[in-house]
Design an enzyme around this catalytic site. Structure first.
Site, PDB file in Angstrom:
ATOM      1  N   ASP A  67       0.812  -1.206   0.000  1.00  0.00           N
ATOM      2  CA  ASP A  67       0.000   0.000   0.000  1.00  0.00           C
ATOM      3  C   ASP A  67       0.851   1.264   0.000  1.00  0.00           C
ATOM      4  O   ASP A  67       2.075   1.209   0.159  1.00  0.00           O
ATOM      5  CB  ASP A  67      -0.961  -0.019   1.203  1.00  0.00           C
ATOM      6  CG  ASP A  67      -0.291  -0.433   2.515  1.00  0.00           C
ATOM      7  OD1 ASP A  67       0.947  -0.385   2.576  1.00  0.00           O
ATOM      8  OD2 ASP A  67      -1.006  -0.796   3.452  1.00  0.00           O
ATOM      9  N   ASN A 136      -7.876  -3.014  13.854  1.00  0.00           N
ATOM     10  CA  ASN A 136      -9.255  -3.373  13.477  1.00  0.00           C
ATOM     11  C   ASN A 136      -9.279  -4.567  12.526  1.00  0.00           C
ATOM     12  O   ASN A 136     -10.303  -4.851  11.918  1.00  0.00           O
ATOM     13  CB  ASN A 136      -9.959  -2.161  12.849  1.00  0.00           C
ATOM     14  CG  ASN A 136      -9.243  -1.671  11.596  1.00  0.00           C
ATOM     15  OD1 ASN A 136      -8.285  -2.290  11.152  1.00  0.00           O
ATOM     16  ND2 ASN A 136      -9.705  -0.573  11.037  1.00  0.00           N
ATOM     17  N   HIS A 138      -7.340  -4.877   9.799  1.00  0.00           N
ATOM     18  CA  HIS A 138      -7.015  -4.607   8.394  1.00  0.00           C
ATOM     19  C   HIS A 138      -5.711  -5.276   7.984  1.00  0.00           C
ATOM     20  O   HIS A 138      -4.814  -5.472   8.796  1.00  0.00           O
ATOM     21  CB  HIS A 138      -7.045  -3.106   8.064  1.00  0.00           C
ATOM     22  CG  HIS A 138      -5.915  -2.272   8.572  1.00  0.00           C
ATOM     23  ND1 HIS A 138      -6.105  -1.056   9.191  1.00  0.00           N
ATOM     24  CD2 HIS A 138      -4.570  -2.448   8.520  1.00  0.00           C
ATOM     25  CE1 HIS A 138      -4.937  -0.526   9.491  1.00  0.00           C
ATOM     26  NE2 HIS A 138      -3.987  -1.360   9.097  1.00  0.00           N
ATOM     27  N   GLU A 143      -9.697  -2.031   5.008  1.00  0.00           N
ATOM     28  CA  GLU A 143     -10.403  -1.773   6.261  1.00  0.00           C
ATOM     29  C   GLU A 143     -11.644  -2.672   6.363  1.00  0.00           C
ATOM     30  O   GLU A 143     -12.105  -3.208   5.348  1.00  0.00           O
ATOM     31  CB  GLU A 143     -10.827  -0.300   6.295  1.00  0.00           C
ATOM     32  CG  GLU A 143      -9.658   0.689   6.212  1.00  0.00           C
ATOM     33  CD  GLU A 143      -8.935   0.882   7.537  1.00  0.00           C
ATOM     34  OE1 GLU A 143      -8.819  -0.080   8.320  1.00  0.00           O
ATOM     35  OE2 GLU A 143      -8.474   2.002   7.789  1.00  0.00           O
TER      36      GLU A 143
HETATM   37  C1  GLP Z   1      -0.562   0.059   8.733  1.00  0.00           C
HETATM   38  C2  GLP Z   1      -0.238  -0.592   7.364  1.00  0.00           C
HETATM   39  C3  GLP Z   1      -0.369  -2.072   7.450  1.00  0.00           C
HETATM   40  C4  GLP Z   1       0.229  -2.530   8.759  1.00  0.00           C
HETATM   41  C5  GLP Z   1      -0.673  -2.115   9.884  1.00  0.00           C
HETATM   42  C6  GLP Z   1      -0.122  -2.383  11.277  1.00  0.00           C
HETATM   43  O1  GLP Z   1      -1.467   1.075   8.669  1.00  0.00           O
HETATM   44  N1  GLP Z   1      -0.945  -0.115   6.234  1.00  0.00           N
HETATM   45  O2  GLP Z   1       0.264  -2.673   6.335  1.00  0.00           O
HETATM   46  O3  GLP Z   1       0.351  -3.915   8.792  1.00  0.00           O
HETATM   47  O4  GLP Z   1      -1.096  -0.787   9.730  1.00  0.00           O
HETATM   48  O5  GLP Z   1       0.877  -1.501  11.605  1.00  0.00           O
HETATM   49  P1  GLP Z   1       1.886  -1.712  12.803  1.00  0.00           P
HETATM   50  O6  GLP Z   1       2.820  -2.785  12.385  1.00  0.00           O
HETATM   51  O7  GLP Z   1       2.575  -0.376  12.945  1.00  0.00           O
HETATM   52  O8  GLP Z   1       1.072  -2.087  13.988  1.00  0.00           O
END
Ligand code: GLP
Length: 243
Positions: A67, A136, A138, A143
């Site tokens: 992304d 959540n 995702h 989402e």
């Molecule tokens: C982000 C990314 C995801 C990631 C997730 C968790 O927003 N778009 O690819 O896996 O949220 O992030 P973190 O590893 O900082 O908890």
């Protein structure tokens, strides 16, 4: 689904790097699907070390990221392009032209999303997709929704995601509220999936995603249907599994 339970973040990063290194050894020209966020930072650090000290080579590897924030330029220090260079690409022997992320500044979002999906097809699909998990549920920026998305698309970020990621920006209104993300279908078509989770903020959602109903309300729950998923998680993230 294999669940590898580890004691701490350091071990999680090493186990994850073991799996990615194994994929690269198995197929040096493999396509790695990569993730951002705090969770994989240690994994990238360990891969950099193995490249520099142990000769693990990325010279033929191709990468596609999950992304990118819509509206951020590649040189913005919060873009995922910047993150990937900072944490991995600039420190290993990968060819920059083999690394791919959606362009946050693309003029035509739909054209950009279609081109990204075609690129993945042209590369022959993803051999190993690395994932984190949002609070959540995702994956990528998919989402909670009414149905599972298929291909790369533009998404409006939810308040939960904005709350989780706003800390990286000067203020919440500096954080983009839209992003480009691979679809759930794009992720599910990867041959292998490696999901990492650490810390108690992930315990509830990890339990729901891996043991609850398969539903687009918890996007990661679809991974229960994928034939080759490995979860590497620490004791805190797996705390609710024994209960
Ligand atoms: C982000 C990314 C995801 C990631 C997730 C968790 O927003 N778009 O690819 O896996 O949220 O992030 P973190 O590893 O900082 O908890």
């Amino acid at each position: 689904m294999r669940i590898i339970k580890v004691d701490n973040y350091n071990v999680l990063s090493k186990r994850a790097a073991d799996i990615i290194a194994a994929q690269v050894l198995l197929k040096p020209s493999c396509v790695l699907g990569l993730a951002t966020g705090a969770t994989p930072e240690g994994t990238y650090q360990e891969l950099v070390r193995r490249n520099q000290e142990e000769g693990l080579s990325f010279s033929e590897v191709k990468t596609v990221n999950l992304d990118e924030y819509k509206g951020l330029s590649r040189d913005s220090n919060q873009s995922y392009y910047y993150y990937m260079n900072q944490h991995l690409f600039s420190h290993v022997d990968i060819s920059k032209e083999n690394t791919h992320l959606p362009d946050g500044l693309a003029e035509n979002a739909q054209v950009e999303c279609e081109a990204y999906e075609q690129l993945m097809n042209r590369l022959g699909g993803i051999d190993l997709q690395l994932l984190g998990i949002g609070r959540n549920g995702h994956i990528g920026f998919n989402e909670p929704d009414e149905s599972f998305t298929n291909t790369t698309h533009t998404v409006a970020l939810t308040q939960s995601t904005i709350d989780a990621n706003a800390k990286y920006f000067e203020s919440e209104d500096k954080m983009p509220h839209f992003a480009f993300t691979m679809g759930i279908g794009s992720i599910m078509r990867a041959r292998k999936i490696l999901l990492l989770a650490n810390g108690d903020t992930k315990a509830q959602i990890l339990k729901e995603a891996l043991t609850g109903p398969v539903t687009p309300k918890v996007p990661a729950s679809i991974l229960q249907l994928h034939p080759d998923v490995t979860i590497v998680a620490d004791i805190q993230a797996l705390a609710l599994f024994d209960k």
